[in-house]
Write a protein that holds these residues in place. Structure first.
Motif, PDB file in Angstrom:
ATOM      1  N   UNK A 191      -3.588   7.556   0.719  1.00 11.10           N
ATOM      2  CA  UNK A 191      -3.674   9.025   0.680  1.00 11.10           C
ATOM      3  C   UNK A 191      -4.998   9.530   0.110  1.00 11.10           C
ATOM      4  N   UNK A 192      -5.609   8.767  -0.783  1.00 15.08           N
ATOM      5  CA  UNK A 192      -6.926   9.130  -1.309  1.00 15.08           C
ATOM      6  C   UNK A 192      -7.954   9.169  -0.181  1.00 15.08           C
ATOM      7  N   UNK A 207       0.826  -1.206   0.000  1.00 12.56           N
ATOM      8  CA  UNK A 207       0.000   0.000   0.000  1.00 12.56           C
ATOM      9  C   UNK A 207       0.862   1.259   0.000  1.00 12.56           C
ATOM     10  N   UNK A 208       0.275   2.336  -0.530  1.00 11.43           N
ATOM     11  CA  UNK A 208       0.899   3.655  -0.508  1.00 11.43           C
ATOM     12  C   UNK A 208       0.288   4.434   0.649  1.00 11.43           C
ATOM     13  N   UNK A 209       1.121   5.004   1.499  1.00 14.09           N
ATOM     14  CA  UNK A 209       0.635   5.662   2.712  1.00 14.09           C
ATOM     15  C   UNK A 209       0.788   7.178   2.658  1.00 14.09           C
ATOM     16  N   UNK A 210       1.608   7.684   1.793  1.00 13.73           N
ATOM     17  CA  UNK A 210       1.797   9.133   1.707  1.00 13.73           C
ATOM     18  C   UNK A 210       1.691   9.567   0.249  1.00 13.73           C
ATOM     19  N   UNK A 211       1.234  10.795   0.043  1.00 13.11           N
ATOM     20  CA  UNK A 211       1.110  11.325  -1.306  1.00 13.11           C
ATOM     21  C   UNK A 211       0.124  12.470  -1.338  1.00 13.11           C
ATOM     22  N   UNK A 212       0.230  13.304  -2.359  1.00 13.33           N
ATOM     23  CA  UNK A 212      -0.633  14.473  -2.484  1.00 13.33           C
ATOM     24  C   UNK A 212      -1.633  14.357  -3.626  1.00 13.33           C
ATOM     25  N   UNK A 213      -1.419  13.412  -4.558  1.00 15.48           N
ATOM     26  CA  UNK A 213      -2.332  13.266  -5.682  1.00 15.48           C
ATOM     27  C   UNK A 213      -2.176  11.858  -6.264  1.00 15.48           C
TER      28      UNK A 213
END
Length: 456
Positions: free
Chosen positions: A88-89, A68-74
């Protein structure tokens, strides 16, 4: 224990120390032998279950946690090949999932409603905490009024609206606001007196005219207090229900349906078993009608067709119409669940209560209903869980509940990615599972406490 040896008597002073049970019957191995491998069929089912766990659990863990991806802005953070859930979504849309389109600067009101509900509900569910009667009165009586005022802002001038569209003598009221309000309360008192008298007549046929009249009068007293509070200006910014959404709407519909459907279902079940033909026939017609149509049809009717049958100018709020439809629909199913419990009570319980000189309302309140409701706890909780999940159907009448807000968030191009859809539905599944599993486990706790299995 005695033994005769050569005409001498030996008396043992203590029993032999019992031998320990076989090692294979105790501990983890004993539990597995008894519950998982007690027969060939159980062994096959256990192995099949382990196979399903091996096939499903590792990919699920990889998608939700490991990859899974845990950080991000878009969306760019979730576009890499092999990426798992795009959390992040969920973080970016979390406020929308909870509050919908409720004004951001007014969300503190929703937070107060959530906090008050939890503060009153938790002590009510814990048996060791006392003052249950006061707690129940606050949760079922005062809390809905406070929550409604906080969420809507109050000051809806309910008395003038109700009198204008439903008053018996609305044509006699003057044009002034004071005249309309005075006419409403006179009309309200007259209606309360007439309905209470009718309740006393029906109660007389049941042998408890005073008890039934007291219940009807209490209902009108509560309605009067609610209407009076809704007319007060508390200085809060009005927020229309079309701005509500997310988990707020899901909880409002679910809790309102649960709280209202149980007492309505009990009344309908008692009415269906009544000895008065008219009351029994009306209850049967009501129950069979609502059970004969799907909930989607009920929501469409309440949203688009109900205003056609109301007086001119009367157009109740869309969320209110959905709440009424859901409550009546669930009450019909709840009535049949409760009726099953009433039929399971032995006839001797009724005869014993009548032999003690109890009135009909006392017999039902103190003897019959506690036993009947205890017997059907699984059915009642099953109806509650079904209702909570069915709240997702309000999306078809343009009410954005939790799942509706989730689907609306998918249209945001800033978060469009191959895994956004799966992440959102996984998050929704986790939220619904927490609520439904919590209700299920608590019902099992209540069953064990009340010993509904009748095992010795």
């Amino acid at each position: 224990m005695t033994f005769a040896i050569d005409d001498h008597t030996f008396v043992r002073q203590e029993l032999h120390t019992p031998l320990p049970p076989p090692r294979r019957n105790i501990g983890v191995l004993g539990w597995m032998r008894e519950n998982l491998f007690s027969s060939i069929l159980n062994t096959l089912l256990t192995l099949f279950g382990l196979l399903l766990v091996v096939l499903i659990l590792p990919p699920l863990v990889r998608f939700l946690i490991l990859d899974a991806v845990w950080t991000g802005d878009n969306r760019e953070a979730c576009l890499a090949p092999g990426t798992g859930a795009c959390w992040p979504f969920v973080k970016a849309k979390f406020g929308q999932f909870i509050y919908g389109f409720y004004p951001i600067d007014q969300r503190w009101r929703v937070n107060i409603v959530f906090a008050l509900g939890a503060a009153l509900l938790v002590p009510l569910l814990i048996p060791s905490i006392g003052q249950k009667r006061l707690n129940a009165l606050l949760f079922f009586g005062a809390y809905p009024i406070v929550a409604f005022i906080l969420l809507t802002g109050g000051n809806i001038d309910a008395s003038a609206f109700l009198f204008q569209h439903f008053g018996l003598f609305s044509g006699l009221a003057g044009a002034s606001v004071a005249g309309v309000k005075l006419a409403f309360w006179l009309d309200f008192l007259l209606t309360a007196g007439l309905v209470t008298g009718l309740g006393a007549v029906i109660g007389a046929a049941l042998g408890d005219a005073r008890g039934v009249a007291r219940i009807v009068a209490s209902v009108f007293l509560g309605l009067g207090i609610i209407t009076l509070l809704w007319d007060i200006d508390f200085g809060l910014q009005p927020v229309e229900t079309r701005q509500w959404g997310g988990l707020l709407v899901t909880l409002v519909i679910g809790v309102t349906g649960i709280v209202t459907s149980l007492p309505l279902g009990i009344l309908l079940a008692l009415g269906r078993r009544s000895k008065m033909p008219i009351v029994r026939l009306l209850c049967i017609i009501f129950i069979e009608f609502w059970r004969g149509v799907p909930l989607i049809t009920v929501l469409f009717f309440a949203t688009y067709m109900l205003p056609l049958f109301l007086p001119a100018g009367a157009n109740p709020d869309g969320l209110l119409r959905a709440l009424v439809g859901v409550a009546l629909f669930t009450a019909a199913y709840m009535a049949e669940v409760v009726r099953g419990g009433l039929q399971a009570i032995p006839k001797g319980q009724y005869e014993g209560a009548m032999a003690m000189g109890l009135t009909w309302s006392q017999m039902m309140r103190l003897i019959i209903l506690p036993q009947a409701l205890t017997l059907v706890i699984p059915g009642i909780v099953n109806s509650f869980i079904s209702l909570f999940k069915d709240t997702t159907l309000v999306l078809i009448v343009s009410i954005f509940d939790f799942l509706g807000q989730l689907r609306a968030a998918f249209t945001d191009p800033n978060w469009a990615s191959p895994v956004t859809l799966y992440t959102g539905f996984a998050f929704a599944g986790i939220v619904y599972f927490i609520f439904c599993f919590g209700m299920s486990r608590y019902s099992m706790f209540v069953e064990r406490r009340l010993n509904t299995s009748h095992r010795h």
